[in-house]
Design a protein around this motif. Structure first.
Motif, PDB file in Angstrom:
ATOM      1  N   ASP A   1      -6.428  -6.737-115.399  1.00  8.79           N
ATOM      2  CA  ASP A   1      -5.646  -5.502-115.328  1.00  8.79           C
ATOM      3  C   ASP A   1      -4.164  -5.809-115.162  1.00  8.79           C
ATOM      4  O   ASP A   1      -3.307  -5.171-115.787  1.00  8.79           O
ATOM      5  N   TYR A   2      -3.861  -6.786-114.317  1.00 14.49           N
ATOM      6  CA  TYR A   2      -2.463  -7.142-114.073  1.00 14.49           C
ATOM      7  C   TYR A   2      -1.809  -7.636-115.366  1.00 14.49           C
ATOM      8  O   TYR A   2      -0.669  -7.254-115.678  1.00 14.49           O
TER       9      TYR A   2
ATOM     10  N   GLU B   1     -10.562 -10.013-109.217  1.00 15.04           N
ATOM     11  CA  GLU B   1     -10.037  -8.883-108.446  1.00 15.04           C
ATOM     12  C   GLU B   1     -10.594  -8.832-107.026  1.00 15.04           C
ATOM     13  O   GLU B   1     -10.858  -7.765-106.483  1.00 15.04           O
TER      14      GLU B   1
ATOM     15  N   LEU C   1      -1.034  -3.779-107.357  1.00 14.25           N
ATOM     16  CA  LEU C   1      -1.651  -5.070-107.634  1.00 14.25           C
ATOM     17  C   LEU C   1      -0.876  -6.206-106.973  1.00 14.25           C
ATOM     18  O   LEU C   1      -1.471  -7.140-106.435  1.00 14.25           O
TER      19      LEU C   1
ATOM     20  N   SER D   1      -5.374 -10.973-112.305  1.00 15.78           N
ATOM     21  CA  SER D   1      -6.496 -10.212-112.828  1.00 15.78           C
ATOM     22  C   SER D   1      -6.179  -9.764-114.254  1.00 15.78           C
ATOM     23  O   SER D   1      -5.012  -9.733-114.679  1.00 15.78           O
TER      24      SER D   1
ATOM     25  N   PRO E   1      -7.668  -4.877-105.457  1.00 14.54           N
ATOM     26  CA  PRO E   1      -8.836  -5.644-105.016  1.00 14.54           C
ATOM     27  C   PRO E   1     -10.057  -4.748-104.843  1.00 14.54           C
ATOM     28  O   PRO E   1     -10.038  -3.794-104.085  1.00 14.54           O
ATOM     29  N   LYS E   2     -11.129  -5.077-105.549  1.00 13.53           N
ATOM     30  CA  LYS E   2     -12.351  -4.284-105.450  1.00 13.53           C
ATOM     31  C   LYS E   2     -13.202  -4.735-104.268  1.00 13.53           C
ATOM     32  O   LYS E   2     -14.075  -4.016-103.808  1.00 13.53           O
TER      33      LYS E   2
ATOM     34  N   GLN F   1      -9.388 -14.409-107.424  1.00 13.31           N
ATOM     35  CA  GLN F   1      -8.316 -13.443-107.669  1.00 13.31           C
ATOM     36  C   GLN F   1      -8.382 -12.895-109.090  1.00 13.31           C
ATOM     37  O   GLN F   1      -8.075 -11.723-109.330  1.00 13.31           O
TER      38      GLN F   1
END
Length: 334
Positions: free
Chosen positions: A5-6, A184, A119, A3, A160-161, A181
């Protein structure tokens, strides 16, 4: 695929471990048309190197210049862009757009490490920043919550959303799992064929053994779950749909042509499904973008899933209150 963010968090940690000073920026609120949503991240080194995004690019350039010239706030603060029409045009914000950004200067590893762990372990965590003291705290969270302000705190969510259950581990399933993935999703895979399972190589996914209908009952789909059947084998896809269409999943889709879908709907109606339940089926699956290749079909499917989720959120079908974790909805209906 990781993701966004990751990627931001891992890069920021690398910089910190190399001895760099790192600032973290997060979109807090937007008004009008803004390129990024609340929760979007940007990590910025003191020398102007950056990863992530809070806008279409011009604001990032301005923040980098401020970092290089040591003009950023020295303590946790809120910054606004696009307050005036001239400023909006200068920074490339659409007409009427305005956004507020949280600045966390000189972050420490301890304020990011729990996010990396969450994450990597496919867990959803809430990161809360006290706007007055800059203190950062973490809490486990449930899907359905949105980034936003609550009193003197800003809450953001990582991990994960939503969940995506893919029935079928063929080439299309591989592409769906990889792309989802990045968006997310927690990705679950079910395919009862042993020879197919033996060739599955997509990291970060969870393989669930069993027949599709049993697996759907087992995972208890809720309003944050999407289900897509792509085996192209009616014996497997229909088994999954018989349970999926009775559950709370926000999206249920199946691969197949218009003719095949009509035949499938007729078959489903011959079982214990109601007309309203069968009408929930998205098929042919995916947005009509002229997709032909497996990769294009995967993009079309995920685009439709995102569209449906967005529409349901706008109509409050997935309820949540700012700063409070929503409760997961019920499992499959009896």
């Amino acid at each position: 695929m990781n993701s966004l963010d990751y990627d931001v968090i891992t890069r920021a940690l690398e910089w910190l471990r190399d001895g760099h000073q790192v600032h973290l920026f997060t979109v807090v609120q937007t008004w009008g048309s803004s390129p990024r949503l609340p929760g979007a991240l940007l990590a910025l080194r003191a020398d102007g190197h950056l990863v992530g995004s809070v806008s279409g690019g011009c604001i990032e350039d301005d923040l980098a210049d401020k970092a290089i010239n040591q003009q950023l706030p020295k303590t946790t603060a809120l910054m606004e862009y696009g307050v005036s029409q001239d400023e909006a045009q200068r920074f490339g914000i659409p007409c009427g757009g305005r956004l507020q950004i949280l600045v966390e200067p000189s972050i420490a590893e301890a304020t990011l490490l729990p996010l990396l762990n969450a994450l990597e372990n496919k867990q959803l965590v809430r990161r809360s920043v006290n706007l007055n003291s800059g203190h950062v705290s973490f809490k486990e969270a449930l899907p359905g919550s949105s980034a936003g302000l609550e009193g003197e705190y800003f809450h953001n969510y990582f991990g994960p959303k939503a969940r995506l259950l893919i029935i079928g581990a063929n080439q299309l399933g591989v592409l769906l799992a990889s792309m989802a993935q990045t968006l997310e999703f927690e990705v679950l895979i079910c395919d009862p064929r042993d020879h197919v399972k033996a060739e599955w190589r997509v990291t970060g996914t969870q393989w669930i053994d069993g027949m599709p209908d049993d697996v759907i009952v087992e995972i208890k789909p809720d309003a944050n779950t999407a289900i897509v059947a792509v085996t192209h084998d009616p014996k497997l896809d229909d088994m999954a749909l018989l349970e999926a269409l009775k559950c709370d999943a926000f999206y249920v889709g199946a691969l197949g042509s218009e003719r095949n879908q009509q035949n499938r709907r007729d078959r489903l109606l011959s079982f214990d499904l109601t007309a309203d339940e069968v009408a929930r089926l998205h098929g042919p699956v995916g947005l009509r973008i002229g997709s032909r290749t497996p990769a294009e079909i995967a993009i079309a499917i995920l685009a439709e899933i995102i569209q449906v989720r967005s529409q349901q959120r706008q109509s409050a079908s997935i309820p949540h209150r700012l700063g409070e974790d929503s409760k997961a909805s019920s499992a499959c209906k009896a």
